[in-house]
Scaffold this motif. Structure first.
Motif, PDB file in Angstrom:
ATOM      1  N   PHE A   1      69.508 -16.007  -6.751  1.00 12.91           N
ATOM      2  CA  PHE A   1      68.702 -16.788  -7.692  1.00 12.91           C
ATOM      3  C   PHE A   1      68.083 -18.043  -7.074  1.00 12.91           C
ATOM      4  CE2 PHE A   1      71.438 -14.286 -10.470  1.00 12.91           C
ATOM      5  CZ  PHE A   1      70.489 -13.733 -11.314  1.00 12.91           C
ATOM      6  N   ALA A   2      68.165 -18.151  -5.744  1.00 12.53           N
ATOM      7  CA  ALA A   2      67.542 -19.296  -5.075  1.00 12.53           C
ATOM      8  C   ALA A   2      66.030 -19.214  -5.251  1.00 12.53           C
ATOM      9  CB  ALA A   2      67.907 -19.299  -3.599  1.00 12.53           C
ATOM     10  N   GLU A   3      65.455 -20.351  -5.590  1.00 15.79           N
ATOM     11  CA  GLU A   3      64.014 -20.367  -5.826  1.00 15.79           C
ATOM     12  C   GLU A   3      63.257 -20.659  -4.546  1.00 15.79           C
ATOM     13  OE1 GLU A   3      62.757 -22.797  -9.056  1.00 15.79           O
ATOM     14  OE2 GLU A   3      64.186 -21.941 -10.460  1.00 15.79           O
ATOM     15  N   GLY A   4      62.153 -19.954  -4.400  1.00 17.70           N
ATOM     16  CA  GLY A   4      61.274 -20.174  -3.262  1.00 17.70           C
ATOM     17  C   GLY A   4      60.074 -20.994  -3.697  1.00 17.70           C
ATOM     18  N   PRO A   5      59.043 -21.035  -2.855  1.00 13.51           N
ATOM     19  CA  PRO A   5      57.839 -21.797  -3.198  1.00 13.51           C
ATOM     20  C   PRO A   5      57.078 -21.131  -4.342  1.00 13.51           C
ATOM     21  CG  PRO A   5      57.500 -20.531  -1.200  1.00 13.51           C
ATOM     22  CD  PRO A   5      58.941 -20.365  -1.565  1.00 13.51           C
ATOM     23  N   SER A   6      56.350 -21.922  -5.082  1.00  7.00           N
ATOM     24  CA  SER A   6      55.541 -21.361  -6.168  1.00  7.00           C
ATOM     25  C   SER A   6      54.051 -21.390  -5.838  1.00  7.00           C
ATOM     26  CB  SER A   6      55.800 -22.109  -7.473  1.00  7.00           C
ATOM     27  OG  SER A   6      55.481 -23.480  -7.327  1.00  7.00           O
ATOM     28  N   GLU A   7      53.683 -22.144  -4.814  1.00  5.97           N
ATOM     29  CA  GLU A   7      52.274 -22.245  -4.417  1.00  5.97           C
ATOM     30  C   GLU A   7      51.999 -21.313  -3.241  1.00  5.97           C
ATOM     31  OE1 GLU A   7      49.896 -24.116  -5.919  1.00  5.97           O
ATOM     32  OE2 GLU A   7      51.434 -24.551  -7.418  1.00  5.97           O
ATOM     33  N   PRO A   8      50.808 -20.732  -3.180  1.00 12.44           N
ATOM     34  CA  PRO A   8      50.456 -19.905  -2.020  1.00 12.44           C
ATOM     35  C   PRO A   8      50.429 -20.758  -0.750  1.00 12.44           C
ATOM     36  CG  PRO A   8      48.811 -19.684  -3.779  1.00 12.44           C
ATOM     37  CD  PRO A   8      49.734 -20.802  -4.162  1.00 12.44           C
ATOM     38  N   PRO A   9      50.752 -20.155   0.394  1.00  8.96           N
ATOM     39  CA  PRO A   9      50.718 -20.912   1.650  1.00  8.96           C
ATOM     40  C   PRO A   9      49.298 -21.369   1.960  1.00  8.96           C
ATOM     41  CG  PRO A   9      51.762 -18.753   1.942  1.00  8.96           C
ATOM     42  CD  PRO A   9      51.163 -18.763   0.592  1.00  8.96           C
ATOM     43  N   SER A  10      49.181 -22.477   2.687  1.00 10.03           N
ATOM     44  CA  SER A  10      47.855 -22.969   3.060  1.00 10.03           C
ATOM     45  C   SER A  10      47.315 -22.232   4.286  1.00 10.03           C
ATOM     46  CB  SER A  10      47.900 -24.475   3.335  1.00 10.03           C
ATOM     47  OG  SER A  10      48.826 -24.746   4.365  1.00 10.03           O
ATOM     48  N   ASP A  11      48.212 -21.745   5.160  1.00  4.05           N
ATOM     49  CA  ASP A  11      47.787 -21.033   6.356  1.00  4.05           C
ATOM     50  C   ASP A  11      47.234 -19.659   5.967  1.00  4.05           C
ATOM     51  OD1 ASP A  11      48.124 -19.116   8.657  1.00  4.05           O
ATOM     52  OD2 ASP A  11      48.744 -20.946   9.669  1.00  4.05           O
ATOM     53  N   PRO A  12      46.035 -19.286   6.445  1.00  2.00           N
ATOM     54  CA  PRO A  12      45.455 -17.995   6.066  1.00  2.00           C
ATOM     55  C   PRO A  12      46.290 -16.795   6.502  1.00  2.00           C
ATOM     56  CG  PRO A  12      44.104 -19.092   7.737  1.00  2.00           C
ATOM     57  CD  PRO A  12      45.133 -20.077   7.285  1.00  2.00           C
ATOM     58  N   VAL A  13      47.017 -16.918   7.612  1.00  2.00           N
ATOM     59  CA  VAL A  13      47.872 -15.809   8.047  1.00  2.00           C
ATOM     60  C   VAL A  13      49.023 -15.623   7.059  1.00  2.00           C
ATOM     61  CG1 VAL A  13      49.438 -14.982   9.842  1.00  2.00           C
ATOM     62  CG2 VAL A  13      47.273 -16.065  10.473  1.00  2.00           C
TER      63      VAL A  13
ATOM     64  N   PHE B   1      56.248 -15.244  -9.962  1.00  2.00           N
ATOM     65  CA  PHE B   1      56.625 -14.105  -9.113  1.00  2.00           C
ATOM     66  C   PHE B   1      56.954 -14.585  -7.701  1.00  2.00           C
ATOM     67  CE2 PHE B   1      55.813 -10.478  -6.361  1.00  2.00           C
ATOM     68  CZ  PHE B   1      56.513  -9.476  -7.018  1.00  2.00           C
ATOM     69  N   ARG B   2      56.115 -15.464  -7.156  1.00  2.00           N
ATOM     70  CA  ARG B   2      56.320 -15.971  -5.801  1.00  2.00           C
ATOM     71  C   ARG B   2      57.641 -16.733  -5.706  1.00  2.00           C
ATOM     72  NH1 ARG B   2      52.984 -16.643  -1.608  1.00  2.00           N
ATOM     73  NH2 ARG B   2      51.143 -16.129  -2.841  1.00  2.00           N
ATOM     74  N   ARG B   3      57.944 -17.526  -6.742  1.00  2.00           N
ATOM     75  CA  ARG B   3      59.147 -18.353  -6.729  1.00  2.00           C
ATOM     76  C   ARG B   3      60.414 -17.513  -6.521  1.00  2.00           C
ATOM     77  NH1 ARG B   3      58.398 -20.855 -11.418  1.00  2.00           N
ATOM     78  NH2 ARG B   3      57.320 -22.582 -10.434  1.00  2.00           N
TER      79      ARG B   3
END
Length: 201
Positions: free
Chosen positions: A53-65, A97-99
């Motif tokens: 249940f650890a949460e990850g980032p909710s925003e898309p990465p800034s790096d295009p890769v 979903f990303r989180r």
């Protein structure tokens, strides 16, 4: 066998790699690991339920890769939302979903890249020029995932979005600074294609 994977008894795959090819794949896998980032800290509690249940980032990465490796799960990027409310809803669903999935996705990609590095490091050279890499069915799947990620990463750096982009890059003159990256992209694609073939029943 040189340059492409072949099926071996027991369901695995093998490929002959020279010293330069080994060095290139290993270097690319290390760079991919650095881009993906480290895993959980060593002092993180080893509680499987907490990790689940650890949460990850909710925003898309800034790096295009990284955006290519970890795309938004909701919405078609080619289609504009019908209304501001629809756009807001799409963003909210994607963030949620990303989180809860990106940490696992990163761990899987990290595991694939590490498996590639370990198998190359364990390769017994036939001579100074390289050796024959033999993979079990499980190792083959790790390699397949890593090859896919490497091609996605290189494709993002080359700004390949469709086959037309790829066709133009294939015809670059030798003096173009992108040419080595294009050649790596093509070569990894050939490896990936032949590895897929070996895994087919």
């Amino acid at each position: 066998m040189s340059g492409h994977f072949e099926h071996i008894p027991g369901g695995g795959a093998a490929v002959a790699l020279d010293g330069v090819e080994i060095s290139i794949i290993r270097s690319l896998a290390v760079q991919l690991l650095e881009l993906i980032g480290p895993g959980p800290a060593a002092d993180t509690a080893a509680d499987p339920l907490a990790e689940l249940f650890a949460e990850g980032p909710s925003e898309p990465p800034s790096d295009p890769v990284l955006r290519r490796l970890f795309p938004d799960a909701y919405g078609d990027p080619e289609r504009a939302p019908g209304s501001p409310a629809e756009a807001e809803e799409r963003l909210a669903h994607s963030a949620e979903f990303r989180r809860y999935t990106e940490n696992d996705l990163r761990a899987g990609k990290r595991e694939n890249a590490l498996a590639v590095i370990r198998s190359l490091d364990a390769l017994s050279p036939v001579d100074e020029s390289g050796g024959v890499l033999k993979l079990s069915p499980e190792e083959s799947r790790y390699w397949l995932g890593a090859l896919n990620d490497l091609r996605l990463a290189i494709g993002a750096r080359l700004e390949i979005t469709d086959e037309d982009d790829a066709d133009l890059l294939y015809r670059l003159p030798d003096e173009d600074p992108r040419k080595p990256m294009v050649m790596a992209y093509l070569w990894l694609g050939g490896l990936q294609e032949t590895l897929v073939t070996t895994l087919m029943p």
